[in-house]
Motif scaffolding. Sequence first.
Motif, PDB file in Angstrom:
ATOM      1  N   GLU A 142       0.741  -1.104   0.109  1.00 20.20           N
ATOM      2  CA  GLU A 142      -0.015   0.150  -0.080  1.00 20.20           C
ATOM      3  C   GLU A 142       0.847   1.124  -0.025  1.00 20.20           C
ATOM      4  O   GLU A 142       0.654   2.121  -0.728  1.00 20.20           O
ATOM      5  N   MET A 143       1.911   1.135   0.699  1.00 19.39           N
ATOM      6  CA  MET A 143       2.885   2.444   0.890  1.00 19.39           C
ATOM      7  C   MET A 143       3.697   2.698  -0.289  1.00 19.39           C
ATOM      8  O   MET A 143       3.639   3.650  -0.892  1.00 19.39           O
ATOM      9  N   ARG A 146       1.068   4.274  -2.608  1.00 17.02           N
ATOM     10  CA  ARG A 146       1.075   5.491  -2.099  1.00 17.02           C
ATOM     11  C   ARG A 146       2.124   6.750  -2.515  1.00 17.02           C
ATOM     12  O   ARG A 146       1.881   7.786  -2.780  1.00 17.02           O
ATOM     13  N   VAL A 147       3.345   6.264  -2.807  1.00 16.45           N
ATOM     14  CA  VAL A 147       4.306   7.013  -3.304  1.00 16.45           C
ATOM     15  C   VAL A 147       4.553   6.889  -4.740  1.00 16.45           C
ATOM     16  O   VAL A 147       5.293   7.622  -5.337  1.00 16.45           O
ATOM     17  N   ARG A 170      11.547   6.859  -3.876  1.00 10.20           N
ATOM     18  CA  ARG A 170      10.307   6.684  -3.443  1.00 10.20           C
ATOM     19  C   ARG A 170      10.142   5.561  -2.596  1.00 10.20           C
ATOM     20  O   ARG A 170       9.561   5.475  -1.466  1.00 10.20           O
ATOM     21  N   ALA A 174       8.806   5.265   1.154  1.00 15.25           N
ATOM     22  CA  ALA A 174       7.672   4.381   1.409  1.00 15.25           C
ATOM     23  C   ALA A 174       8.092   3.657   2.641  1.00 15.25           C
ATOM     24  O   ALA A 174       7.401   3.610   3.680  1.00 15.25           O
ATOM     25  N   SER A 178       6.416   3.993   6.366  1.00 12.50           N
ATOM     26  CA  SER A 178       5.201   2.884   6.855  1.00 12.50           C
ATOM     27  C   SER A 178       5.188   2.600   8.286  1.00 12.50           C
ATOM     28  O   SER A 178       4.319   1.973   8.514  1.00 12.50           O
ATOM     29  N   ARG A 180       5.302   5.049  10.371  1.00 10.11           N
ATOM     30  CA  ARG A 180       4.459   6.196  10.880  1.00 10.11           C
ATOM     31  C   ARG A 180       5.395   6.942  11.769  1.00 10.11           C
ATOM     32  O   ARG A 180       4.837   7.082  12.868  1.00 10.11           O
ATOM     33  N   LEU A 204       5.662  15.065  -3.451  1.00 10.78           N
ATOM     34  CA  LEU A 204       5.001  13.660  -2.443  1.00 10.78           C
ATOM     35  C   LEU A 204       5.538  13.826  -1.065  1.00 10.78           C
ATOM     36  O   LEU A 204       4.477  13.882  -0.257  1.00 10.78           O
ATOM     37  N   ASP A 207       2.540  16.223   0.281  1.00 14.38           N
ATOM     38  CA  ASP A 207       1.556  15.781   0.662  1.00 14.38           C
ATOM     39  C   ASP A 207       1.547  14.589   1.700  1.00 14.38           C
ATOM     40  O   ASP A 207       0.496  14.532   2.461  1.00 14.38           O
ATOM     41  N   LEU A 208       2.597  13.866   1.938  1.00 13.72           N
ATOM     42  CA  LEU A 208       2.704  12.890   2.922  1.00 13.72           C
ATOM     43  C   LEU A 208       2.788  13.742   4.374  1.00 13.72           C
ATOM     44  O   LEU A 208       2.106  13.344   5.491  1.00 13.72           O
ATOM     45  N   GLU A 211      -0.905  14.498   5.006  1.00 16.26           N
ATOM     46  CA  GLU A 211      -1.756  13.366   5.414  1.00 16.26           C
ATOM     47  C   GLU A 211      -1.296  12.771   6.629  1.00 16.26           C
ATOM     48  O   GLU A 211      -2.342  12.526   7.571  1.00 16.26           O
TER      49      GLU A 211
END
Lengths: 337, 348
Positions: A142-143, A146-147, A170, A174, A178, A180, A204, A207-208, A211
């Motif tokens: 998923e990560m 996401r990138v 990237r 990621a 991951s 967090r 990117l 954005d992160l 988010e």
Amino acid sequence: MSDALISVRDLTIRFRTDEGLITAVEKVSFDIAPGEILGLVGESGSGKSVTAKSLMRLNGENTVYDPESRITLNVPGETPLEVLSLRRERDMIAIRGGAISMIFQEPMASFAPAITVGRQMVEQLLIHTSLTEAEARELSIEMLARVGIPEPARRFDQYAFEFSGGMRQRAMIAMALSTRPRLLIADEPTTALDVTIQAQVIDLMKDLVAEFGMAILFITHDLGVIAQTADRVAVMYLGRIVETGSVRQVIRAPAHPYTRGLLDALPKLDDLDAELTPIPGDIPSPLNRPSGCVFHTRCPQMIAGVCEGRVPGYTRLGDGHDVACHLYTEQAMEAAR
Amino acid sequence: MSETPETAPPVITARNLTVRYTLGHGLFGRKTHLDAVDNISLSIARGSFFGLVGESGSGKTTLGRALLHAAPISDGEVIYADEEVRYDLRKIGKPELKDYRKRAQMIFQDPYAALSPRMTVRDIIAEPLEVMGLTKSRAETDARVREIAAKCRLNLEHLRRFPHAFSGGQRQRISIARALVSGPRFIVADEAVAALDVSIQADVLNLLKTIQRDMGISFLFISHDLSVVAHVCDHVAVMYLGQLVETAPTRALFARPRHPYTSALLSAIPSLDPDAPKTAEKLEGEIPSPTNPPPGCKFNTRCRFARPECRQSAPALRELASGHRVACHFAEEFDFSRAPQRAAAAPA
């Protein structure tokens, strides 16, 4: 500031070498709030990376932190952690890949060459989270998606050498995100990339931040990159922060002669006729640190009898805009007279 | 920035230059090829500072090397001409090549890797003279080394030291002195300032410009940094996947790029103005593999204006204005004129 995520106070870092004790960082203080991007700018040899690595205790065994140095990690809802007081390797897990992650300039060096990218992502998730292997795999893919890595499930089983430079960067982001982390340390993450890919990676990262609400310590020598990413900036020279403030304050109204020198040396696209003005001389060897203000040997505005004798304190120029330069203390003294 | 007169005769003329590497055998014994430089024609005027830009993998370095007879010329021709000689590099013989090495030199990116750690600065700078047999006595060599070292603003007392004692900027000045010592007329500078800090980068760029002006040397300046190129070069060529997509006098190119790729490259440069409007165009994806370039215009996979025609036929490089050539089917339709950027405020 009590709401800082990480608070660095009077950080002084020395290295034991054959030539004696070398000072790499001297009395550096800064805070980073949650969700804030702090840019750390300076030439090679200014101590940017050494400062950043100290937050994760990644400097070598010959490192000596002065006793008054403090690095406090204050994750909301958890007990504050004194990073420099950690003694045992297993306690470091909390700062290495737990609350703090780091990405580097050269992504190839950050991946083991003989283990698939996916395996490495899963491995660190198993160490730092309570996820099962299957969940870790799912999150990793998923990560990667996401990138912006196409076909993440196929890429998951590939090796780092099968990725292009931009894709490796990237994947490293990621992997770093991951778990967090609350703080991401990005050490020249776009320097080795082409401008087109650099623009993608910068977007990117922004954005992160929006988010995930994490903070970033963004190390770079590129003031353009700082202008486009950071909220605040600290300018380092020979182990000291010489100026700090919001990006607008520092780039629009640079106060320290060194900051001005950096901006004047930069080729600007909107003024092709401007002379490129180098900062005279070279950065002195750390073995040979100048007395007084560390910049006085190259400073065009050096005040004889003052700058080589005393280390300048910080003068506040505006909200959060501080400069360490005798020009301003002298002015202040004259104004007071 | 000095403009080179358009009338200056060329020092380098490349016509349909191709550098092809064979990559071994694929299925059924079919050979795969990589055209690192694909059918490029360009000329570099004498005394000019000619910039070559593009992403990594675009073939910039290979083109530079082909012009120095250091990469194989598979097709096309490269002509070198100065006031004294004229060489066709594809047909050049051994004695002429020896002479060409004296006239055409190279400066590399990494000043740490380019200098032998076991040689003194004096020996590093003197080596080309000794190898090429350009001086007759040690005294003559020493005189020549000191003359060039002074031109490169090296401290003559440092000539007996070893490179490890020097900073990146000083090392790059040593590399430049070494390139200059044989008296070249043409120098390829491949990312010569990319590894340097901005404060030192300005110093090395100013030195290269002084050399160009005072000694009349022509430069091919390879760089991925467009703002540096904009400042020092009088003419710029943009490469993408082995081909030239646009070439023009610097001012014309930066004021009004005519190729969508050039325009995207320019808009990707992070502005010093924190409030600069977010760049409207963003280049998606990465440069495709040169072993398997897309059909038609090689840029069509990343071009936001691509139309069916772009996937079918490759656009030729054609002249739109004096000295401004572009390879795009629809260049006339695009106007990427850059509104003057809001200047970052001058120091208070």
